[in-house]
Structure formats: C-alpha cells, structure tokens
Design an enzyme around this catalytic site. Sequence first.
Site, mmCIF file in Angstrom:
data_model
loop_
_atom_site.group_PDB
_atom_site.id
_atom_site.type_symbol
_atom_site.label_atom_id
_atom_site.label_comp_id
_atom_site.label_asym_id
_atom_site.label_seq_id
_atom_site.Cartn_x
_atom_site.Cartn_y
_atom_site.Cartn_z
ATOM 1 N N LYS A 183 -0.901 4.987 8.700
ATOM 2 C CA LYS A 183 -0.163 5.112 7.429
ATOM 3 C C LYS A 183 -1.125 5.308 6.261
ATOM 4 C CE LYS A 183 2.017 2.193 3.998
ATOM 5 N NZ LYS A 183 2.336 0.814 3.622
ATOM 6 N N THR A 202 0.865 -1.178 0.000
ATOM 7 C CA THR A 202 0.000 0.000 0.000
ATOM 8 C C THR A 202 0.903 1.229 0.000
ATOM 9 O OG1 THR A 202 -1.807 -1.102 1.152
ATOM 10 C CG2 THR A 202 -1.762 1.298 1.250
ATOM 11 N N LYS A 215 -7.601 1.461 -2.727
ATOM 12 C CA LYS A 215 -7.216 1.050 -1.374
ATOM 13 C C LYS A 215 -7.238 2.235 -0.417
ATOM 14 C CE LYS A 215 -5.418 -1.171 2.135
ATOM 15 N NZ LYS A 215 -4.165 -1.912 2.135
#
Length: 289
Positions: free
Chosen positions: A243, A93, A168
């Site tokens: 994050k 990611t 995502k």
Amino acid sequence: MKIAFIGLGNMGGGMAANLVKAGHDVSAFDLSPDALARAKENKCAVFDTVQGAIAGVDAVVSMLPNGAIVDAVYGADVIGHAPQGALFLDCSTIDVDTARKVTAAAEAAGYAMVDAPVSGGIAAANGGTLTFMVGGTDDAFARAEPILAAMGKAVIHAGTSGAGQAAKICNNMLLGASMIATCETFKLAEKLGLDLQTFYDISSKASGQNWSMTSYCPVPGVGPQSPADNDYQGGFATALMLKDLKLAMEAAQSVDADVPMGQKAAALYEAYANSGAGGMDFSAIIKTL
C-alpha cells in the site's frame, strides 16, 4: 484531555491504550466489535458511532485504512460535529492530496488539523515508541505534540499540511527497497558459503549497515528479535508495505520523479502479496529469493 480515537486496528488499539496510560480520557470507535472489546479492556469508553465518540472532546485522533475512508469519516461525521476548537490528528498513511483536502475542509470549518503518520509497526504502537512525522501549521503542531508524545518516542514537524504524509511515503519507499537488498545480500552470502551470523557481525559494523539488517533482520536467529524469529508473523504486513509503495509511486508520478528502485520494490512486493503472502511480515520476501 478528552480524546476521541477512531480506528482501533492493529496500530490504533495500542495507540489508544497508551493515551489512557498517559492519563487521557479516551472515547473509542471502530466498526469491529472485537476491537471495541479490546479497547474497553484497555479502559477506553467505547461508542457505536463516530459522532457519539467525538461528543465533548478536546481532540480527535484517527488511524484508518486509506484516504477514501479518512475523507468520508471526517466529511460526514467529524467536521462540523466535533466541538468547536477541537484539534484533529490523522495518523493514517494516505496520499498527500487527500491529507491536504481534509485539512483544508477542517480549517475552513474553524478546526486545526495535522497529518501525523507513524513509523514503527505494531510493537512500537503497543510500546508507545512510534515515530510521528507531522504536517500542519506551527500552532497545530504545538497543540498536537504532547498528544502524540504520549504514543511515541519521536514527534517531528515535517512542514506544512501534507508534509507528514510525504515524509512517510518517502521513508517507506526507502525501507521497502532496502529490505529487499538486505534479503538479497543474505541469500548471496549463504550461497557463497558464509556463516550468516558472522556475515551479520561484519556487515552490521561496515558500510553496508542499515536498519533492515541491524534492527529487523530478515534471517531467523540473526540479530535482535524480529518477525523472522516468529515465522514472519506480526510486525509490518506485506500488504501494508505494498500500500505504501503504491502511494509512493503515485506521488512520484504526480511530481515527475524517476524512482527506479522504488518501482522495482513495488513490483516485487506486489507479486509477493498476490501470491497469498499479504498477511506475512514484509521481511518474509526473503523466501522468494
């Protein structure tokens, strides 16, 4: 197929093991000796360099901590070193711009590449039930799909290069905000004197139903088994949620999008992580409410 797997952490280790279970010949690399030992136990061939792992492979799968590492690994050790015709699948990611940059470099060198971040957490990685959001050309996706299907329950083509990362980031911004709202709601219900199992039975069948409640309930002993039932260990760490929320905030700023709920979720998770709870499951934020 012969597949190199780079990055054998909490997610990558289980993913590599599932490729072996699907019949693929997996060459594994990680900086951690413990991760390599686990990969060897899972019948991966282990290597102490990236270039050693990618020799002679049909595909390279990576699961790495951030965009800078993805850029460095592909730039220094994969692009131009993997066999011509190999397919690259980055499941990390990372930010959209880096995903597009690395893919462009790979394509310029004659390789096909997809960005394919995942949803599902450690249990899904181990169980082979991840959801993959894939960005790339139609041809690259067609080649990547059977490899990803060996590690997941759903493989969805989100669009061109970078679209997997965009999907995502948006998904996890929604998840972060909805988890906080779910936690708030259960704490309010408790203070109003409601039995929490009874409230769950009502809301899970009413208009407030959401995944954070019905699949990942932050209250111990309520709903299906979740990290809350294991003192908030395992699952999806608060540091990883933070994050992803930071990536979402950067992405929103880059396209001038107003995301006040996302901003508030990011601020709350940052405060919680900074309190020393970065290793706790992200649903443990209920403890702050």
